[in-house]
Enzyme design. Structure first.
Site, PDB file in Angstrom:
ATOM      1  N   GLU A  28      -3.149   9.983   3.362  1.00 45.83           N
ATOM      2  CA  GLU A  28      -4.272  10.444   4.034  1.00 45.83           C
ATOM      3  C   GLU A  28      -4.309  11.769   4.481  1.00 45.83           C
ATOM      4  O   GLU A  28      -3.307  12.279   5.047  1.00 45.83           O
ATOM      5  CB  GLU A  28      -4.378   9.536   5.175  1.00 45.83           C
ATOM      6  CG  GLU A  28      -4.371   7.959   4.556  1.00 45.83           C
ATOM      7  CD  GLU A  28      -4.457   6.657   5.760  1.00 45.83           C
ATOM      8  OE1 GLU A  28      -5.110   5.899   5.480  1.00 45.83           O
ATOM      9  OE2 GLU A  28      -3.646   7.137   6.688  1.00 45.83           O
TER      10      GLU A  28
ATOM     11  N   GLU B 251       0.767  -0.972   0.156  1.00 42.44           N
ATOM     12  CA  GLU B 251      -0.008   0.021   0.157  1.00 42.44           C
ATOM     13  C   GLU B 251       1.000   1.306   0.062  1.00 42.44           C
ATOM     14  O   GLU B 251       2.010   1.449   0.678  1.00 42.44           O
ATOM     15  CB  GLU B 251      -0.792   0.150   1.394  1.00 42.44           C
ATOM     16  CG  GLU B 251      -1.950   1.168   1.418  1.00 42.44           C
ATOM     17  CD  GLU B 251      -2.725   1.022   2.617  1.00 42.44           C
ATOM     18  OE1 GLU B 251      -3.499   1.933   3.129  1.00 42.44           O
ATOM     19  OE2 GLU B 251      -3.020  -0.081   2.973  1.00 42.44           O
TER      20      GLU B 251
ATOM     21  N   ASP C  26       0.112   5.371   0.547  1.00 43.12           N
ATOM     22  CA  ASP C  26      -0.769   6.209   0.843  1.00 43.12           C
ATOM     23  C   ASP C  26      -0.738   7.619   1.113  1.00 43.12           C
ATOM     24  O   ASP C  26       0.427   8.208   1.587  1.00 43.12           O
ATOM     25  CB  ASP C  26      -1.209   6.029   2.521  1.00 43.12           C
ATOM     26  CG  ASP C  26      -1.674   4.731   2.896  1.00 43.12           C
ATOM     27  OD1 ASP C  26      -2.378   3.943   2.010  1.00 43.12           O
ATOM     28  OD2 ASP C  26      -1.478   4.103   3.760  1.00 43.12           O
TER      29      ASP C  26
END
Length: 282
Positions: free
Chosen positions: A108, A104, A106
């Site tokens: 955010e 993953e 990210d």
């Protein structure tokens, strides 16, 4: 009408910039993604599929995912975040593989109470392990207008950029025994969801549901990548992102962003890592 050399050059520069913009923003939410959760809280607002919104209320958030999987790629979108009191909300744009040993990458955006800045949280997971957080307070208000966020993922590195400015580089350091996401194809995801137990000041600031629904906007979504199908990936020919590096100017911009706007760096958190920071930091 006569034009000077300088004027002709300026027109040419504008033309090339416009041409580049057309090439970069070629995606469509209609054909490239599906709104896979939210029960109507995610909406595409135009026939061309350039503008999409995600909403969050007390019952549910919402999100979309790319129709295709990619093994390496460049994923880019423009976002305008939830304005006002956004405490407890998390707005995301990221790549992720399925399963319990997932990879993953990210972006955010952790909301905050009115008058306080968003926190941009970045992380990289390999085989289900993250713990590589770097966080920033941006040099602009991400709720006032659209800004461009980009993840470039190639075999040598991952580069996070904001409005074309690189803010983080995560290099492939496998020779040092440090895992790097390179084996699992990932989809592109985006979401708006509630995480009041941790998102704002470690959960001290809760979501004010009287302000709901909360809405974030996405536009000009585009992914250039090695499409994964039938157990193998196919890469576009001569893709600059596949071999992209950071030159000295790019490294200087990373240094600028991190020196002025970084608010957390796992590589300097000796309390969290009392036996020494991770090898990738050294």
């Amino acid at each position: 009408m006569k034009f000077s050399y300088g004027t002709r050059f300026a027109f040419l520069a504008l033309f090339l910039f416009a041409l580049q913009s057309v090439c970069v923003y070629a995606g469509s939410f209609h054909k490239d993604v599906q709104i896979h959760w939210g029960d109507g809280r995610g909406k595409i607002h135009d026939n061309e599929g350039k503008l999409l919104s995600l909403s969050l209320d007390k019952s549910s958030g919402s999100g979309f995912q790319s129709n295709q999987e990619f093994l390496y790629g460049k994923a880019e979108v423009q976002m305008k975040l939830v304005p006002g009191n956004s405490a407890g909300t998390v707005t995301t744009f990221y790549l992720k593989a399925p399963g319990t040993m997932w990879d993953e990458i990210d972006f955010e955006f952790l909301g905050n109470i009115s008058g306080h800045p968003y926190t941009l949280h970045t992380n990289v997971y390999t085989k289900g392990t993250g713990d590589k957080e770097q966080q920033f307070h941006l040099w602009f208000d991400p709720t006032v207008g659209f800004h461009t966020y980009c993840i470039t993922w190639n075999p040598q590195r991952i580069i996070f950029t904001v409005d074309g400015i690189p803010i983080r580089e995560f290099k492939n350091s496998e020779p040092m025994g440090i895992p790097f996401p390179k084996d699992q194809p990932m989809r592109v995801y985006a979401s708006l969801w509630e995480a009041e137990h941790w998102a704002t000041r470690g959960g001290l600031e809760k979501t004010d549901w009287s302000k709901a629904p909360f809405t974030a906007f996405y536009r000009n979504y585009n992914v250039e990548g090695c499409v994964w199908a039938n157990g193998k990936s196919s890469c576009p020919a001569n893709s600059p992102w596949y071999t992209q590096t950071l030159d000295q100017s790019g490294l200087d911009k990373v240094k600028w962003a991190q020196s002025k706007y970084m608010v957390y760096n796992y590589c300097t958190d000796t309390k969290r890592f009392p036996k020494g920071v991770p090898k990738v930091c050294t």
